[in-house]
Every structure is written in C-alpha cells, then in structure tokens.
Design a protein around this motif. Structure first.
Motif, PDB file in Angstrom:
ATOM      1  N   LYS A 122     -12.969   4.774   0.569  1.00  0.00           N
ATOM      2  CA  LYS A 122     -13.016   5.051  -0.876  1.00  0.00           C
ATOM      3  C   LYS A 122     -12.365   6.389  -1.225  1.00  0.00           C
ATOM      4  N   LYS A 123     -11.460   6.846  -0.376  1.00  0.00           N
ATOM      5  CA  LYS A 123     -10.715   8.079  -0.670  1.00  0.00           C
ATOM      6  C   LYS A 123      -9.357   7.655  -1.227  1.00  0.00           C
ATOM      7  N   TYR A 124      -9.163   7.884  -2.503  1.00  0.00           N
ATOM      8  CA  TYR A 124      -7.944   7.426  -3.158  1.00  0.00           C
ATOM      9  C   TYR A 124      -6.730   8.203  -2.641  1.00  0.00           C
ATOM     10  N   PHE A 125      -5.588   7.539  -2.738  1.00  0.00           N
ATOM     11  CA  PHE A 125      -4.310   8.027  -2.208  1.00  0.00           C
ATOM     12  C   PHE A 125      -4.282   7.957  -0.679  1.00  0.00           C
ATOM     13  N   THR A 126      -5.141   7.088  -0.104  1.00  0.00           N
ATOM     14  CA  THR A 126      -5.127   6.847   1.338  1.00  0.00           C
ATOM     15  C   THR A 126      -5.144   5.343   1.574  1.00  0.00           C
ATOM     16  N   TRP A 127      -4.920   4.958   2.831  1.00  0.00           N
ATOM     17  CA  TRP A 127      -4.962   3.555   3.243  1.00  0.00           C
ATOM     18  C   TRP A 127      -5.937   3.386   4.412  1.00  0.00           C
ATOM     19  N   ASP A 128      -6.597   2.265   4.453  1.00  0.00           N
ATOM     20  CA  ASP A 128      -7.393   1.879   5.618  1.00  0.00           C
ATOM     21  C   ASP A 128      -6.405   1.459   6.711  1.00  0.00           C
ATOM     22  N   ARG A 173      -0.438  13.996  -6.694  1.00  0.00           N
ATOM     23  CA  ARG A 173      -1.054  13.105  -5.711  1.00  0.00           C
ATOM     24  C   ARG A 173      -0.279  11.803  -5.587  1.00  0.00           C
ATOM     25  N   TYR A 174       0.453  11.422  -6.626  1.00  0.00           N
ATOM     26  CA  TYR A 174       1.211  10.179  -6.608  1.00  0.00           C
ATOM     27  C   TYR A 174       2.573  10.328  -5.929  1.00  0.00           C
ATOM     28  N   ASP A 175       2.970  11.566  -5.627  1.00  0.00           N
ATOM     29  CA  ASP A 175       4.242  11.758  -4.944  1.00  0.00           C
ATOM     30  C   ASP A 175       4.255  10.988  -3.632  1.00  0.00           C
ATOM     31  N   PHE A 176       5.431  10.530  -3.231  1.00  0.00           N
ATOM     32  CA  PHE A 176       5.521   9.717  -2.021  1.00  0.00           C
ATOM     33  C   PHE A 176       5.048  10.481  -0.784  1.00  0.00           C
ATOM     34  N   ASN A 177       5.245  11.788  -0.759  1.00  0.00           N
ATOM     35  CA  ASN A 177       4.806  12.550   0.414  1.00  0.00           C
ATOM     36  C   ASN A 177       3.292  12.761   0.422  1.00  0.00           C
ATOM     37  N   ASN A 178       2.629  12.621  -0.735  1.00  0.00           N
ATOM     38  CA  ASN A 178       1.168  12.723  -0.804  1.00  0.00           C
ATOM     39  C   ASN A 178       0.486  11.360  -0.731  1.00  0.00           C
ATOM     40  N   PHE A 179       1.058  10.379  -1.408  1.00  0.00           N
ATOM     41  CA  PHE A 179       0.516   9.020  -1.354  1.00  0.00           C
ATOM     42  C   PHE A 179       1.427   8.210  -0.442  1.00  0.00           C
ATOM     43  N   GLN A 180       1.333   8.503   0.845  1.00  0.00           N
ATOM     44  CA  GLN A 180       2.203   7.856   1.810  1.00  0.00           C
ATOM     45  C   GLN A 180       1.854   6.383   1.924  1.00  0.00           C
TER      46      GLN A 180
END
Length: 946
Positions: A436-442, A524-531
């Motif tokens: 449930k940590k946004y801007f991350t992936w499982d 946070r939406y930048d590609f380097n932050n929201f990989q």
C-alpha cells in the motif's frame, strides 16, 4: 467476515522492517475495518442537520425578520462594481458588499466582514481564472433601492430590509434574501461565562451551564451548545474560532423545478426538503450508499439551476466548507408569500433554495440564462470545461479490485481479442503496490511492469493505476520520510503531523493546499521516482474526500490545520480538487506537455472538470443502482462535469446475467465506460456468464465504439462552448413540462436519445419522445420512425434497448470496429443523415490526432455537415485550422431522402466530379450512398439526382 476484514485492509507485512510494526498495523486495520463495517449498515455514522450546530442555527432563522440593511450613504461604484456597507442592526456588525457585473448575463455578489478579527477563507482554484467583468451601463438610486443595469439585465438592491432582485430582460428571475434567511456570523472572541454569586448557606444544586456574555449580542450563536466546541459520536471538534456560519436564501419566480448540487444518489429534479434534512454537500466516503437520499456522497458542486417554461437561471455558491441546502417549492407553505409577483392576477410557480455553509464568505454568482444551455455555459465560463480527452479514454475500460498479477492482466487483455471485443484500458487497484505504498510495485506480483505495459500498448491499449492521497507511515518508505522531514503533512491543531487510518493502516496526508507540497507530489510521478511506468500509464485518484477510516464521519477532523493556517473545515470539499490539480500537472510534465492526461477522481468540487473524469463511487449490483447512474451523471453533466460514469455491473455484490447485460447496454451511453468490482465479487469479465451474454455485451461495446466520432466531437464542443455532453430532455425542449422530471432518459448531444431498461424481466418500457410532434425520432437499428405521440410503449428484448436519432440531424460513425481506438484512428467514416420534414439535416464532426495538444495550435478539422434538399455537403468551419487526416468517407445513409433518387455524384477539389453508387431501401426509407471515398479533410458536395 474475517476474510472481508483481511482483504479490505490487508497489508503485505512480509516486507515490514520488524514484526512489531506488522502487529500494530494489523490491529489498526481491524479497528478501522470495524468502523467501515458500521458505516455500511448505519447512517448514524453521518450527521443530520440537527447534529450539525451551524445547520441547526441557520435553519432556525425566521423568515421575514432579516436584520440586514444596506447603508445607501456608503454606496460607491466604478465601471464594473458597486460597493456598499451592509449593517446588521441586531449585532452592530458592518459588512462590505460588492456587486459586480460579469460577462455573459452574470452577476457576482460578494459579502464579507468589514473589520474581521482575522481573515475568512476564500476558495482557491475552483474558478478557472478571474471572471471577466462587464460594463455597468447605469446606476439609479432612491431611498428604497439601488438599481444596477448591465446590458439586458439589472440588479435591484433593496435597502431596508436588504434584498437583491435579479432581472433578465425586465423579468424577475432570482431574488436573494427575499425570505430574509440571510445569516453571517461574525468572527468573535470566545465569551466568558456569566458568574452567578453563591448564596451563603444555600443548598448547592446542579444548574444548567451558565449563559455567556457576547461582545455583540443579537445573533444567538454563542448560546448554541455547539458553537464553540462540538462532539459527534466519539469525536471532538475544538472549534477554536467559534461560530462563523453564513447562509442566504434564493427564490426563483416562474421556476417549476431546481436541479444540480451534485453529488447525491437522488432524482435529477431536486425534491422539497420541508419535512426532512436538507441536501448536504460534504465530501464523504459513504460505504454502500443509499438511494433517493440527500445525504452527502463523494463530491460537492454547489451550483443550482432553476427551470420553468419561460426561463432558466442559476446560482453558483462559491464555498468549499460543509454546506446544507434546503429546497422548497410552490406547494410548500409560506414560500411564495415573500415575493409579490403576479401575472394576469395569478401567482407564478416558483421554487426556493437556502444555502447554509459552516465558514467562509458569501460569494455567489447569479446565472441569468435565459435558456438552459445559456445557464450551463455561464457556469463553465466561471469554472472551466473539461479539456478534450485522448480518444482511448472514451473507449471501454476493464477494471477490478484487483487483478492478481502481471499474467492475469495479460490474460484478460488477450481474452478481449479472443472474444472479438474492443477494449482500451486495463486498470490496477491498490494491490499492485508494495504494501500500500503508492508509487511502488509489488515485485512478486508485478516483476516487470514495463513489459506488461508494452504488451498492452503494442495493441493500442493503456494502463491506469491507482494513487490515493494517504501516505503509509513507514520509516522505510521514502515518501513518508520526505514528508516528515520536509513538513509536508497536514497538521493536528497542536502542530504535529496528523495521523489517521486508511488502507495502509497508520497514514498521514499530504497538505495539497500548500504549493510546495503540490510541487513535491508532482515529482513523485516522474519516471525516475515512479519506476516501472511509462507515458502510457494514467492515474486514478481515489479515497480523496479525504477518506479517514477512524476519523469523524470517515474523514479528516475539521480542526486540523492546512497551509496558511486554514482549518480543514474551511477547505474540506476542495481537497480532492487539489490532488487532481497536482496529478494533472505532473502528467503534463511527464510527457513534456505533449499528451493529454487522463485522471479519474472520486472526490470532486467545482472546477474538477478541468482535470479529471468522475465516477459515481461504490454502487451495488442492484437494479435501482443501475437506474440511479443516469440522474447522477446528468446532474454532474449540467454542473460542468460531463466526463461521468458508473461502475458497470455494480461495485458491491454480484449481478445476475440480465442485470449485467442491461448495465453494459446503459453504460455504453455514459461518457466514462468502465467495468469495476469489489475484491470479493465473482470475476465478471464479459465472457464469464454464458454465450448469449457474451454476444450481447460484445454488441454493446461495438455499438459504443461505432459512435466514438460523435462522443469525440461532443467533448470538443463542450471544451469550446461549455455545453454538456449529456443533457436532460428539458435542456433542448424547455417548454415541455412533461420532460421536467424525466431522468431515466438522456440526450447525447442533441441528436441521440437513450432510454435504457432499468427493471428485470420486462418486455416493454415507456419512452417519452420530445418535440411535440414537430420532431421525429428514428430507431438507430431499424430506422423506424416515431414522433406522432410524445409517450409510447416500446417493446424490448434482452438484446435491445430503445435508442433514437433525431430528425434533422447528421451523426458521424465508424463502422469498422477493431480491438482499440488506436487501431481505428484512420478508419473511414459513415454518416447517418435523417432529413426533417423540410428535407434538411445538420451535424458537426471534429477530427485531430486524438492524443496531443496540437489541436490548440490549430491542428484540427471542424466540419459542418449539411443536407439541404438534394445536396449533402461538408464545409470546414474553422478556416484557420487544418489537419491532414487519412480517414475518408466510406458511406452515407440518408433516412427520409428526397423522392425518386436514381444516382448521385460527388464534387471536391481533389477528386473533381465522381459518379457514386446509390441504393434505396423502401422498407425503412433509407437511401445508401456507397464509397464516396473522399478525404474528410476536403470540402465536398454530394448531389442526389433523380
């Protein structure tokens, strides 16, 4: 239930830094889910007016006893604005009144304290810009009144008692404070309790709380037990600034109904609240909301329209605090008594509204119409229109809480191809994240999200992922540590970071009213932050009321503090707007301002349409919820938010096959078309029922895609002139009283009328066809003509709902249905032309690259399509614009054509004169012109020959 509790709040504790944090999290989740469970079954979790001290006070104001007087000796004015002092004779408080003439038949009334103890909040970002003013032509003063004239309109300010009458072309259309219900609670210091002297030797007994001495007696606010602090259930509101409510009543002579003030799960025409609670505007996460109620839902748009046979007008109440709205009609006692307005010896019908807000200033815009589309345009001139979406956003969206993993997403997308169904967007709910940590992936479920995205985009499809505003309080989560270290969170009244509970467990909330915080959030939406994301990933902002599971009414306490020192009570309804403002700008930057963003938001306010689409929230798989989707989206559409839809099939519970079919058939005619469902529902992709259901849903999806040129054109026209994409019947047929209460039908533009099936097991439905016999309506499948009677009974089958095209219209379609809108971009057009009784028909078509903002640089085609007698033509409306399209005209169907046509020829600059093949079908009176094959970017004429 335990499974539900676990799924609704589950957290991937395997990644927790230690087991202690995981234990705390699970305990918290259990507590917050208990709160949500109660919400699902009890309205007691949400306030009534009587439980809201300011609503209670405002509603108790007696009609006809207003203490407010205009001090005519203080009047001053310039070319656009009149200013004067307004005096409350009961309290001695003086206010500053400003009345400004605005462009396009609009006035603005602004009232604030002249010398407040501190500033009062004024709404940010709901208006698209400072409103454009209009010239005051003249001002006339007398002892009783001051008249301000601007163009065909005038405002008459009565001095004593204070009242404002608005006239459109010398006809009274709106009166403010005609009933004398205005209230403006001045900011004050907290009064000291009266001290009663003790009597020696007297027996002490329990006494009521002592009265308080007020600095300015007269408004009675200080004696209200909720004025300076208020409790609701276990929650305490400290109210450090005390009572500061505002209220004003509005009367609409000649009006028979009022509409607007979404969002409510109620009829389009607002109901009298005389014997029940007012409609409430306070953005809340309402679990399994009830229908036919005025209780708050996820959005609050404080615009109201009054409509009668002669005029349409409206008001926009520019306030973001909690607001209650009473509605009264002619049938309610004492409503019309305060307005003497006789016509031919009889009183006109009229309705009245009473707006009551907890804080802020009185800032109201009067929309003087006079026609429905005029009033809608006047509102969108203030708050803006939706920017033209990319075409994919108008296609079909497939969603679920949650698709299991990367393979699941791919299998679903592939199945749409296998079953020959178009689909444009796959959606991922919260389970795609790492705990449930946004801007991350499982990383286990989605080990290679970029590969997954590329597999979708290779077939012209997109991905949408959810980003909620709550931030998990986890020291290993960079967004939380940044927000803590940089002071980005909303603060408690004691200055510490506010902590509440949502899906991650313990959470804090970014203070998105702070420009510095919005700037951080955008990065946070930048590609380097929201990989793991690409330019083909778009965003779903949910839970942004904001939803706080352990907060009062499942939201944030009113006494927490935002940027600038404002309390949450002042800004609550605009919190979701601020999130979408930041998300929109983030997506713009991410594509270097080249791609039009797509955002879906649950919470919304005036102006949200400039940034996001909206859906009607957590509905249920029930027939009544299907039916409610039409009035809910119509109400939003006339309130500026055209891009609306409902969760197809229902979010909660499991639809049976018939309900699922009917919901897809109806959802295909709402602008936002998405299937979405709860994590515990059965899988319900279109092929999961039986072969017949699969076939019918396929037909519904393909029908939607065939009309994409119409949808796209309407969205462009909305952006330019503010006309809603969806419209109630009365918007185009304003004198037909029978249509005033109809909300089970809608118009798509002005040319398509849709009446879905909202009941199980029916073999026919009642349809109202407007036009009073002067307009005919044609079944879009059979081209059967209707229109001799306004109300008719129409047979239906499971495969068909009533949908009609209006005579005198030309509708563009694309009949080659492919897997996605991207694949259809260069496909040819078909024109469906229905001649009226004079042999005429008109329509428009808009074409551009469907993705970028180049259309704002003149890279587009806007065409006027016309049939006059034997000539059908296409003319470019905007000559300064141009666009090189690869699409051509493939076919023309002319219904009710000129008689005796044997052939046709086309003339254009590039093709010269070309003979065309025609074929007439006498059974449905349709003339087909085949393969004109002219490029849609050319001007051309087809002449029909006898």
């Amino acid at each position: 239930m335990l499974t539900w509790l676990y799924n609704k709040g589950r957290i991937s504790s395997r990644r927790s830094e230690n087991s202690k944090m995981a234990s705390y999290t699970l305990i918290g989740i259990f507590l917050l889910c208990c709160t949500v469970l109660v919400t699902a079954v009890s309205r007691d979790n949400f306030k009534s007016c009587d439980q809201s001290s300011f609503c209670r006070r405002c509603r108790k104001v007696e009609p006809g006893k207003t203490p407010y007087e205009l001090l005519s000796s203080t009047v001053s004015y310039n070319q656009t604005t009149l200013s004067a002092d307004l005096f409350n004779k009961d309290t001695g408080i003086v206010y500053i009144l400003k009345l400004t003439a605005l462009r396009d038949n609009t006035f603005r009334l602004h009232i604030n304290e002249k010398a407040p103890l501190h500033a009062r909040y004024e709404v940010e970002l709901a208006l698209q810009a400072e409103p454009q003013v209009s010239k005051i032509d003249s001002i006339e003063k007398s002892e009783e009144s001051i008249t301000v004239k601007s163009g065909p309109n005038k405002a008459v300010l009565s001095v004593k008692p204070f009242k404002v009458d608005l006239y459109s072309q010398d006809e009274l259309v709106i009166s403010a404070n005609a009933r004398g219900l205005m209230r403006f609670e001045h900011i004050r210091t907290k009064p000291e309790p009266k001290q009663e002297p003790e009597q020696d030797g007297a027996e002490k007994v329990e006494e009521p709380k002592p009265e308080v001495e007020s600095e300015h007696p007269g408004d009675g606010a200080d004696s209200d037990p909720g004025a300076w602090e208020e409790n609701f259930k276990s929650h305490h509101d400290s109210k450090p600034l005390g009572p500061e409510a505002i209220a004003l009543d509005f009367s609409f002579p000649g009006a028979e109904n009022v509409y607007g003030i979404p969002e409510h799960a109620d009829s389009l025409a607002l109901k009298s609240t005389k014997s029940k609670d007012p409609y409430r505007l306070y953005n809340l996460d309402v679990f399994e909301y009830e229908l036919n109620e005025g209780m708050s839902l996820y959005g609050a748009v404080p615009v109201l329209y009054a409509h009668g046979k002669e005029k349409t007008s409206g008001i926009f109440w520019h306030n973001a605090a909690e607001t209650w709205v009473d509605i009264l009609s002619t049938a309610d006692n004492n409503v019309v008594e305060s307005i003497v307005n006789f016509v031919s010896g009889s009183k006109k019908p009229q309705v009245a509204a009473h707006f009551m807000s907890e804080s802020g200033v009185i800032d109201v815009f009067f929309l003087l119409g006079p026609k429905p589309l005029d009033a809608f345009r006047q509102y969108t001139l203030l708050t803006g229109t939706a920017p033209l979406p990319q075409t994919f956003a108008l296609g079909y969206h497939q969603s679920r809480w949650n698709y299991n993993d990367q393979d699941d997403v791919q299998q679903i997308a592939d199945s749409f191809d296998r079953y020959d169904m178009p689909m444009d967007v796959m959606w991922l709910d919260i389970e795609y994240t790492d705990g449930k940590k946004y801007f991350t992936w499982d990383a286990r479920k989605f080990p290679n999200p970029v590969e997954m995205i590329h597999n979708l985009t290779s077939k012209g499809r997109k991905l949408v992922v959810i980003i909620d505003p709550h931030i998990k309080r986890d020291d290993g989560y960079n967004v939380h540590t940044d927000a803590t270290n940089m002071g980005l969170y909303v603060k408690n009244k004691d200055g510490k970071d506010y902590e509440g509970w949502c899906w991650p467990g313990s959470s804090s909330y970014l203070d998105l009213f702070d420009p510095k915080v919005r700037e951080y959030y955008m990065t946070r939406y930048d590609f380097n932050n929201f990989q793991g994301t690409t330019k083909d990933v778009y965003i779903w902002n949910d839970m942004n009321e904001p939803s706080v599971f352990n907060g009062p009414e499942i939201t944030m306490p009113k006494d927490v503090i935002h940027y600038g020192g404002w309390e949450h009570r002042d800004v609550h309804n605009a919190y979701g707007l601020m999130q979408t403002v930041a998300t929109y700008e983030a997506l713009m930057r991410r594509s270097e301002r080249s791609l039009r963003p797509f955002i879906l938001t649950r919470s919304h306010f005036a102006g949200s349409q400039r940034y996001a689409a909206v859906w009607t929230g957590d509905n249920m798989a029930e027939w009544d919820h299907l039916k409610a989707s039409f009035p809910m989206c119509l109400s939003l559409a006339i309130s500026g938010i055209s891009f609306c839809g409902a969760d197809v099939g229902g979010f909660f519970k499991n639809p049976d096959a018939e309900l699922f079919v009917r919901w897809n058939q109806a959802g295909a005619w709402l602008p936002f078309f998405r299937q979405h469902s709860h994590i515990e529902t059965k899988r319900r992709e279109p092929w999961t029922f039986n072969d017949e259901v699969t076939q019918i849903v396929r037909e519904a999806l393909r029908l939607r895609y065939s009309y994409l040129p119409l949808w796209y054109t309407l969205f462009r026209e909305h952006e330019v002139n503010g006309t809603p994409v969806l419209r109630p019947i009365w918007a185009h047929y304003p004198t037909e009283v029978e249509a005033f209460g109809i909300d089970e039908e809608l118009l798509v533009g002005d040319s398509i009328l849709v009446r879905p099936v909202f009941e199980p097991g029916v073999t026919d439905v009642t349809v109202y066809l407007p036009g009073e016999g002067k307009v005919s309506w044609y079944d879009i499948d059979t081209m059967q003509q209707h229109g001799q009677q306004s109300t008719l009974t129409v047979p239906v089958t499971l495969h068909k709902i009533p949908v009609y095209q209006r005579s005198g219209s030309i509708v563009p379609r694309k009949m080659r249905i492919r897997r996605s809108t991207v694949a259809m971009k260069n496909d040819p057009y078909t024109l469906v032309v229905i001649a009226d009784n004079n042999g005429k028909a008109t329509g428009t078509l808009y074409i551009d690259d469907e993705v970028s903002f180049e259309y704002r640089n003149g890279k587009y085609l806007y065409l006027r399509l016309s049939l006059v007698g034997n000539n059908l033509s296409s003319k470019i409306l905007d000559k300064v614009a141009s666009y090189e399209t690869k699409s051509c005209l493939e076919r023309v169907d002319i219904v009710n054509p000129p008689k005796g046509i044997k052939s046709a020829h086309l003339t254009s600059k590039n093709l010269g004169k070309v003979a065309l093949e025609t074929k007439y079908n006498p059974h449905n009176n349709v003339l087909v012109v085949r393969k004109p094959s002219v490029n849609m970017g050319e001007e051309w004429t087809i002449e029909l020959l006898n």
